[in-house]
Design a protein around this motif. Structure first.
Motif, PDB file in Angstrom:
ATOM      1  N   ASP A  87      -4.824  -6.462   4.290  1.00  0.00           N
ATOM      2  CA  ASP A  87      -5.561  -5.661   3.315  1.00  0.00           C
ATOM      3  C   ASP A  87      -4.917  -5.814   1.941  1.00  0.00           C
ATOM      4  N   SER A  88      -5.723  -6.236   0.976  1.00  0.00           N
ATOM      5  CA  SER A  88      -5.208  -6.394  -0.388  1.00  0.00           C
ATOM      6  C   SER A  88      -5.695  -5.294  -1.315  1.00  0.00           C
ATOM      7  N   VAL A  89      -6.506  -4.372  -0.820  1.00  0.00           N
ATOM      8  CA  VAL A  89      -7.118  -3.364  -1.688  1.00  0.00           C
ATOM      9  C   VAL A  89      -6.178  -2.199  -1.942  1.00  0.00           C
ATOM     10  N   ASN A  90      -5.640  -1.621  -0.889  1.00  0.00           N
ATOM     11  CA  ASN A  90      -4.856  -0.394  -1.022  1.00  0.00           C
ATOM     12  C   ASN A  90      -3.361  -0.603  -0.807  1.00  0.00           C
ATOM     13  N   LEU A  91      -2.916  -1.848  -0.848  1.00  0.00           N
ATOM     14  CA  LEU A  91      -1.500  -2.128  -0.671  1.00  0.00           C
ATOM     15  C   LEU A  91      -0.693  -1.390  -1.739  1.00  0.00           C
ATOM     16  N   PRO A  92       0.372  -0.668  -1.348  1.00  0.00           N
ATOM     17  CA  PRO A  92       1.181   0.058  -2.326  1.00  0.00           C
ATOM     18  C   PRO A  92       1.690  -0.846  -3.442  1.00  0.00           C
ATOM     19  N   ILE A  93       1.806  -0.280  -4.634  1.00  0.00           N
ATOM     20  CA  ILE A  93       2.094  -1.092  -5.815  1.00  0.00           C
ATOM     21  C   ILE A  93       3.445  -1.788  -5.751  1.00  0.00           C
TER      22      ILE A  93
END
Length: 331
Positions: free
Chosen positions: A270-276
């Motif tokens: 998942d690349s959408v909600n990955l932590p910053i």
């Protein structure tokens, strides 16, 4: 402040993408205001301009899930005017106005400062390249090494697939590229594929088997559906598959056999909600050891005014590699 944007509107006949002048109120909330130099074309952007695409919550919206540019104003001490940055994922381009505009404003915790990549190379990678890097990293984190055997990449001519091939080849892996495009062999070989095979499964009408002969040590899959099910059945003992797409369907017609008889691992990417913090770490690696060696061979350029044409080509399956959407000076 007034500026140009490509705005998607919902109409009775479908979604239309319109070039229009908007004001600063259109930017919405955020700590960092960015003068956008580039965006890029992604499958998700195509869904944003498709009626019933399922990714946009409310129209009108500025699409563009990737945006790369220069900070012009920041309320966060981590960023200063002149910083070159990229922002992607989270709500960008789906519920928060995205990169198809001369300016964008986003929360600071969505922003990555560019260190070892030029703005154009960062845009060329974008969400697809970032997803590819996450996929390859997932294989490495499982202990995969080049001497384990060949690695399969499905959807090989797409953004995730092509960048994955380039990264894996640069790390010394033997790469098998799977594609339905029969005229893509030269390009795939140029970016590092050792062998090019057709779309999987070879016989789409055959009854799926829980396990087949082990063919690959690992795989990067951006297709999903029956293709992913077949790939899982043909991964060797202790192998791993990094899955990030569903162009082949969301259903997974498989069994537990690959997992309990061969110890195969399925890693969801998942690349959408990955932590910053993790996002910034992966971008740093993309500028260093995970940097693709043949990015120029994969990249096309289109002005923002041709964005809709490019997105329609992605939806129709006729697009290859990555397309950088030029924003600065191209409205």
């Amino acid at each position: 402040m007034e500026f140009w944007a490509m705005v998607a509107h919902e109409t009775d006949s479908g979604i239309v993408l319109t070039r229009q002048q908007v004001n600063e109120d259109f930017l919405g909330p955020g700590d960092v205001t960015i003068k956008v130099h580039y965006s890029s074309a992604n499958y998700k952007d195509g869904l944003a301009i498709t009626k019933g695409g399922g990714v946009v919550r409310n129209y009108p919206i500025v699409p563009g899930i990737d945006l790369v540019g220069e900070v012009v104003e920041s309320a966060d001490d981590d960023f200063a005017p002149g910083d070159q940055v990229i922002a992607h994922g989270y709500d960008i381009g789906v519920s928060h106005n995205g990169g198809f505009a001369e300016y964008a404003r986003v929360p600071a915790e969505w922003v990555v400062k560019l260190m070892d990549l030029s703005p154009r190379d960062a845009a060329a990678l974008g969400t697809a390249g970032f997803t590819a890097a996450l996929s390859v990293q997932a294989l490495l984190d499982r202990g995969l090494t080049p001497d384990a055997g060949p690695v399969l990449v499905t959807g090989a001519t797409g953004g995730v697939g092509s960048v994955s091939i380039d990264i894996l080849s640069g790390l010394g892996f033997e790469v098998i590229a799977s594609t339905g495009k029969t005229d893509a062999n030269d390009l795939l070989s140029e970016i590092g594929a050792n062998e090019v095979i057709g779309r999987l499964p070879e016989d789409p009408n055959a009854k799926p088997r829980p396990l087949t002969k082990a063919r690959w040590a690992a795989a990067v899959d951006s297709v999903g559906g029956a293709s992913l099910a077949y790939v899982l059945s043909a991964i060797g003992y202790g192998g791993v598959v990094a899955a990030s797409g569903l162009t082949g369907g969301a259903e997974l017609p498989t069994t537990v056999m690959p997992f309990i008889l061969r110890g195969v691992a399925l890693e969801g990417i998942d690349s959408v909600n990955l932590p910053i913090d993790r996002r910034r770490e992966v971008w740093s690696r993309l500028g260093k050891e995970l940097r693709p060696q043949h990015l120029s061979s994969l990249v096309n350029h289109a002005p923002i005014t041709e964005a809709e044409k490019v997105l329609r080509s992605i939806q129709s399956g006729n697009h290859r590699g990555r397309t950088v959407i030029g924003v600065l000076g191209e409205f």
